[in-house]
Design a protein around this motif. Structure first.
Motif, PDB file in Angstrom:
ATOM      1  N   THR A   1      50.780  39.164  42.543  1.00  0.00           N
ATOM      2  CA  THR A   1      49.960  40.219  43.234  1.00  0.00           C
ATOM      3  C   THR A   1      48.978  40.901  42.340  1.00  0.00           C
ATOM      4  O   THR A   1      47.812  41.298  42.582  1.00  0.00           O
ATOM      5  N   LEU A   2      49.491  41.492  40.886  1.00  0.00           N
ATOM      6  CA  LEU A   2      48.775  41.874  40.172  1.00  0.00           C
ATOM      7  C   LEU A   2      47.437  41.238  39.758  1.00  0.00           C
ATOM      8  O   LEU A   2      46.022  41.568  39.548  1.00  0.00           O
ATOM      9  N   LEU A   3      47.481  39.746  39.665  1.00  0.00           N
ATOM     10  CA  LEU A   3      46.546  39.312  39.174  1.00  0.00           C
ATOM     11  C   LEU A   3      45.808  38.946  40.345  1.00  0.00           C
ATOM     12  O   LEU A   3      44.100  38.576  40.234  1.00  0.00           O
ATOM     13  N   MET A   4      46.061  38.760  41.636  1.00  0.00           N
ATOM     14  CA  MET A   4      45.286  38.728  42.882  1.00  0.00           C
ATOM     15  C   MET A   4      44.657  39.855  42.922  1.00  0.00           C
ATOM     16  O   MET A   4      43.285  39.788  43.364  1.00  0.00           O
ATOM     17  N   LEU A   5      44.733  41.101  42.516  1.00  0.00           N
ATOM     18  CA  LEU A   5      44.059  42.340  42.590  1.00  0.00           C
ATOM     19  C   LEU A   5      42.877  42.285  41.676  1.00  0.00           C
ATOM     20  O   LEU A   5      41.971  43.123  41.752  1.00  0.00           O
ATOM     21  N   VAL A   6      43.123  41.758  40.570  1.00  0.00           N
ATOM     22  CA  VAL A   6      42.199  41.713  39.344  1.00  0.00           C
ATOM     23  C   VAL A   6      40.664  41.309  39.944  1.00  0.00           C
ATOM     24  O   VAL A   6      39.823  42.228  39.619  1.00  0.00           O
ATOM     25  N   PRO A   7      40.368  40.214  40.389  1.00  0.00           N
ATOM     26  CA  PRO A   7      39.006  39.862  40.969  1.00  0.00           C
ATOM     27  C   PRO A   7      38.527  40.817  41.892  1.00  0.00           C
ATOM     28  O   PRO A   7      37.319  40.912  42.120  1.00  0.00           O
ATOM     29  N   TRP A   8      39.486  41.063  42.840  1.00  0.00           N
ATOM     30  CA  TRP A   8      38.840  42.101  44.069  1.00  0.00           C
ATOM     31  C   TRP A   8      38.509  43.476  43.461  1.00  0.00           C
ATOM     32  O   TRP A   8      37.615  43.877  43.840  1.00  0.00           O
ATOM     33  N   PHE A   9      39.365  44.120  42.559  1.00  0.00           N
ATOM     34  CA  PHE A   9      38.875  45.389  41.830  1.00  0.00           C
ATOM     35  C   PHE A   9      37.584  45.140  41.080  1.00  0.00           C
ATOM     36  O   PHE A   9      36.481  45.723  41.201  1.00  0.00           O
TER      37      PHE A   9
END
Length: 229
Positions: free
Chosen positions: A209-217
């Motif tokens: 989940t943390l990694l999935m949020l990285v490109p979105w942020f």
């Protein structure tokens, strides 16, 4: 809340991209640190976990501390989203933000407890692994698991899905980002519902989940402030 939003409108437009990118970076570091701990035995048996904490105490302390920074970074991003998205849904977003705050407080409290308590318990376990001590540690782990894996993630998922609903109605937000955001929080909701059956997998799923949020942020940081001034 109104004072913070007024401050963001006056000065936050300039620094908000850097806040969002910093949140992306803190998520990435937190995910990498979690992977290191899992590789050191953080997902093994009770004895393996206690030994790993005892031997790598400061690595664990730093990881839990970075986890707190990550939560603060994500909370900052959600506040920025609250300020920049369609104002007619501001009341709904404020409710969602407070739900997020409740979940974030539970997560931060868990990390603080782990920083203070787990090294002490691991040291006692390595010296005198009595049955009462083992039961005490297991009870603490179950409590912290419920606080984050069930309660915290549920708050995050509910808040994220409410934000996503407003995101679909916000001019300037690319549809692909809204859909990706929706997918992330559906994934988090699934984790929170199935957490009790995914105990051993939960740390790995949180890392995902943390990694999935990285490109979105990071993408959001590129959109700000031009689209939402």
């Amino acid at each position: 809340m109104k004072g913070l939003m007024r401050l963001w409108k006056e000065k936050g437009v300039l620094w908000s991209p850097w806040v969002v990118r910093s949140a992306a970076l803190s998520n990435l570091i937190a995910a990498m640190m979690s992977l290191i701990l899992l590789s050191l035995g953080g997902s093994g048996s009770l004895g393996e976990r206690m030994y790993s904490i005892e031997v790598n105490e400061w690595v664990y302390r730093w990881s839990w501390g970075i986890g707190i920074v990550s939560v603060v970074g994500m909370t900052s991003v959600f506040f920025i989203l609250l300020c920049m998205m369609d104002a007619q849904y501001r009341g709904i977003l404020q409710m969602a933000f407070m739900i997020w705050i409740v979940g974030a407080c539970g997560w931060v409290l868990t990390d603080l407890i782990q920083i203070r308590l787990m090294p002490v318990l691991s040291e006692l376990f390595m010296k005198t692994p009595t049955a009462d001590l083992v039961e005490h540690i297991i009870k603490w782990e179950h409590l912290l698991f419920r606080l984050t894996g069930i309660f915290g993630l549920s708050c995050y998922a509910i808040s994220g899905l409410i934000y996503t609903a407003v995101m679909f109605r916000t001019k300037g937000m690319p549809m692909v980002m809204s859909r990706y955001f929706f997918m992330i929080w559906c994934f988090v909701l699934f984790i929170s519902i199935a957490a009790q059956w995914l105990v051993t997998w939960l740390p790995w799923l949180v890392v995902c989940t943390l990694l999935m949020l990285v490109p979105w942020f990071w993408k959001l940081g590129r959109l700000l402030p031009n689209q939402f001034t």
